[in-house]
Design a protein around this motif. Structure first.
Motif, PDB file in Angstrom:
ATOM      1  N   GLU A 396      40.851  33.335  39.684  1.00  7.78           N
ATOM      2  CA  GLU A 396      40.786  31.891  39.942  1.00  7.78           C
ATOM      3  C   GLU A 396      41.901  31.456  40.886  1.00  7.78           C
ATOM      4  O   GLU A 396      41.688  30.644  41.790  1.00  7.78           O
ATOM      5  N   GLN A 397      43.100  32.002  40.668  1.00  6.05           N
ATOM      6  CA  GLN A 397      44.233  31.674  41.536  1.00  6.05           C
ATOM      7  C   GLN A 397      43.991  32.174  42.964  1.00  6.05           C
ATOM      8  O   GLN A 397      44.325  31.499  43.935  1.00  6.05           O
ATOM      9  N   VAL A 399      41.111  32.633  44.514  1.00  5.79           N
ATOM     10  CA  VAL A 399      40.106  31.807  45.195  1.00  5.79           C
ATOM     11  C   VAL A 399      40.769  30.587  45.833  1.00  5.79           C
ATOM     12  O   VAL A 399      40.518  30.257  46.999  1.00  5.79           O
ATOM     13  N   GLU A 400      41.634  29.909  45.078  1.00  2.00           N
ATOM     14  CA  GLU A 400      42.336  28.733  45.607  1.00  2.00           C
ATOM     15  C   GLU A 400      43.323  29.133  46.703  1.00  2.00           C
ATOM     16  O   GLU A 400      43.462  28.447  47.714  1.00  2.00           O
ATOM     17  N   PHE A 401      44.001  30.252  46.484  1.00  2.33           N
ATOM     18  CA  PHE A 401      44.995  30.753  47.441  1.00  2.33           C
ATOM     19  C   PHE A 401      44.361  31.017  48.804  1.00  2.33           C
ATOM     20  O   PHE A 401      44.907  30.640  49.847  1.00  2.33           O
ATOM     21  N   LYS A 403      41.735  29.732  50.102  1.00  2.00           N
ATOM     22  CA  LYS A 403      41.177  28.546  50.762  1.00  2.00           C
ATOM     23  C   LYS A 403      42.128  28.006  51.825  1.00  2.00           C
ATOM     24  O   LYS A 403      41.701  27.323  52.757  1.00  2.00           O
ATOM     25  N   VAL A 404      43.418  28.311  51.670  1.00  5.80           N
ATOM     26  CA  VAL A 404      44.422  27.873  52.648  1.00  5.80           C
ATOM     27  C   VAL A 404      44.402  28.855  53.819  1.00  5.80           C
ATOM     28  O   VAL A 404      44.613  30.056  53.635  1.00  5.80           O
ATOM     29  N   ASN A 407      47.277  31.311  54.252  1.00  7.38           N
ATOM     30  CA  ASN A 407      47.304  32.394  53.265  1.00  7.38           C
ATOM     31  C   ASN A 407      46.287  33.479  53.609  1.00  7.38           C
ATOM     32  O   ASN A 407      46.572  34.677  53.507  1.00  7.38           O
ATOM     33  N   HIS A 408      45.098  33.042  53.995  1.00  7.02           N
ATOM     34  CA  HIS A 408      44.037  33.993  54.360  1.00  7.02           C
ATOM     35  C   HIS A 408      44.485  34.851  55.541  1.00  7.02           C
ATOM     36  O   HIS A 408      44.339  36.082  55.535  1.00  7.02           O
TER      37      HIS A 408
END
Length: 445
Positions: A396-397, A399-401, A403-404, A407-408
């Motif tokens: 879950e963390q 997935v949010e990470f 999205k930025v 970060n990707h």
């Protein structure tokens, strides 16, 4: 439709796409019929507006949009069909909007920059690689830091000579405005060197919530890198820093005993100080290897850029950068011209890296990005003392990470660098040299 490709300069072509009314009229009529079905115009029931009225009201816009769409689609298909490797993006030649009213046939001109084919024979290269040895003094410093980390913290309102201050560092520009370079971390007053006495004096007596500003020249480059969270090679561009105190504490260090070992390495059965030091030294060596490996990849790519002679379409790239920054008043032609030598190195580095990766069959998948992101997220949790975190929580963390965008990109860069390191290790003649941490820092100045 007719497509003609003309050469303008080395690695710089013009693609001319001639479009006739037959190429777009059906598309325009289709769009207008959709408008007709949904249009709400006083005096007519929905969907019953005469087509001629719709054409008069929306025909120009629909024609303009569909002609541009047909032109861009044709360009993209031509580039794909002919396997053209672009540098930058195609630059369209502007057409007067009035032409879309007066004409039925159009010619779009797109200027393109072409990526050169580069031959990279890694076996020809001979490179030095430095390995940092974990000295006793480094080990002692790390143990002292861990004793502080797991010690007892007493909060204060005002900093003294032995305080640790947690706060926010931000780089200031020449007008004293905050830049995007900022980072939250801690500063230990008693760890500052004698050469940093001016900053130390500013920090002693600093109250909670207060800020100080200091010149980057007052402190060691390694500290600026740590405090702002930037690479050492980027430190020279920093002139001034602002620090705001968010928390002020004094620390009673944790004693070195079995409780200390368990706090530092909760998943390892460490019972003696010797075992503890051995484990910590291994981790320190891994961290040093990460630093030297990253720098090694950058140095090899830099050497390849210097030693492999090839051209890129510089004039086109200048024009493309100007075009894409048309709305940014700060990106002037003079600024672009000044930055072009660095940009040329960056463009060439990207070409060399992509060539090496392609030659070695490297490709990125969403799965590999997710696996690496999970690995990083797990390490983050463990660095804060959270072990055995449920896999679902980590996912879950992640997935949010991801999205930025930053970060990707960071995860992608890690995977690329890991692959380049593997390739270089197997393909280049490497001269291994052991150095101390201080010697390594001097080499990188």
């Amino acid at each position: 439709m007719e497509i003609i490709r003309e050469n303008k300069a080395e690695l710089n072509d013009i693609i001319k796409i001639s479009i006739s009314q037959d190429d777009y009229k059906d598309n325009v009529n289709g769009v207008l019929k959709k408008y007709q079905k949904t249009a709400n115009i006083p005096g007519f029931r929905k969907g019953m507006v005469p087509f001629g009225m719709i054409q008069k009201m929306y025909g120009k816009v629909a024609k303009l949009e569909e002609i541009q769409k047909v032109g861009v689609d044709a360009l993209n298909k031509y580039i794909d069909d002919n396997n053209i490797k672009l540098m930058g993006e195609p630059i369209p030649e502007a057409l007067e909007e009035t032409a879309f009213d007066l004409l039925d046939d159009f010619t779009f001109n797109f200027e393109i920059g072409i990526q050169p084919e580069v031959e990279v024979d890694l076996a020809k290269f001979d490179v030095d690689r430095y390995r940092i040895v974990v000295e006793d003094k480094i080990l002692e410093e790390n143990i002292a830091n861990l004793q502080n980390r797991f010690g007892n913290y007493d909060k204060f309102e005002v900093a003294n000579e032995t305080s640790m201050i947690h706060g926010e560092f931000v780089e200031l520009d020449k007008d004293n405005n905050a830049t995007e370079r900022l980072n939250s971390t801690s500063i230990y007053i008693d760890k500052l060197d004698n050469e940093e006495i001016e900053l130390k004096n500013k920090l002693i007596g600093l109250k909670l919530g207060e800020s100080i500003e200091f010149e980057a020249s007052m402190v060691k480059k390694s500290n600026i890198s740590l405090w702002l969270g930037i690479k050492l090679i980027d430190v020279d561009s920093v002139n001034k820093i602002k620090f705001t105190a968010k928390e002020i504490v004094n620390i009673t260090p944790q004693e070195i005993n079995i409780d200390f070992f368990k706090k530092v390495f909760p998943e390892d059965n460490i019972e003696t100080e010797e075992e503890f030091r051995t484990k910590l030294k291994e981790i320190n060596q891994e961290e040093f290897n990460k630093i030297t490996d990253q720098n090694f990849v950058e140095e090899v790519v830099g050497k390849l850029v210097t030693d492999i002679n090839f051209n890129i379409p510089l004039d086109f790239l200048k024009k493309w950068i100007t075009y894409t920054n048309n709305d940014n008043a700060e990106i002037t032609e003079d600024v672009i011209e000044k930055e072009m030598p660095n940009l040329e190195k960056t463009f060439k580095s990207q070409i060399i890296e992509s060539t090496i990766l392609k030659n070695n069959g490297f490709s990125l998948s969403n799965e590999s990005i997710l696996i690496k992101a999970k690995e990083i997220m797990k390490q983050r949790f463990e660095s804060y003392g959270y072990f055995g975190i449920d896999e679902k929580v980590i996912e879950e963390q992640v997935v949010e990470f991801l999205k930025v965008e930053k970060n990707h990109k960071g995860i992608v860069d890690m995977l690329v660098n890991e692959k380049l390191l593997e390739i270089f290790n197997n393909s280049i003649k490497i001269n291994e040299k052991e150095v101390t941490f201080d010697e390594y820092k001097n080499l990188k100045k």
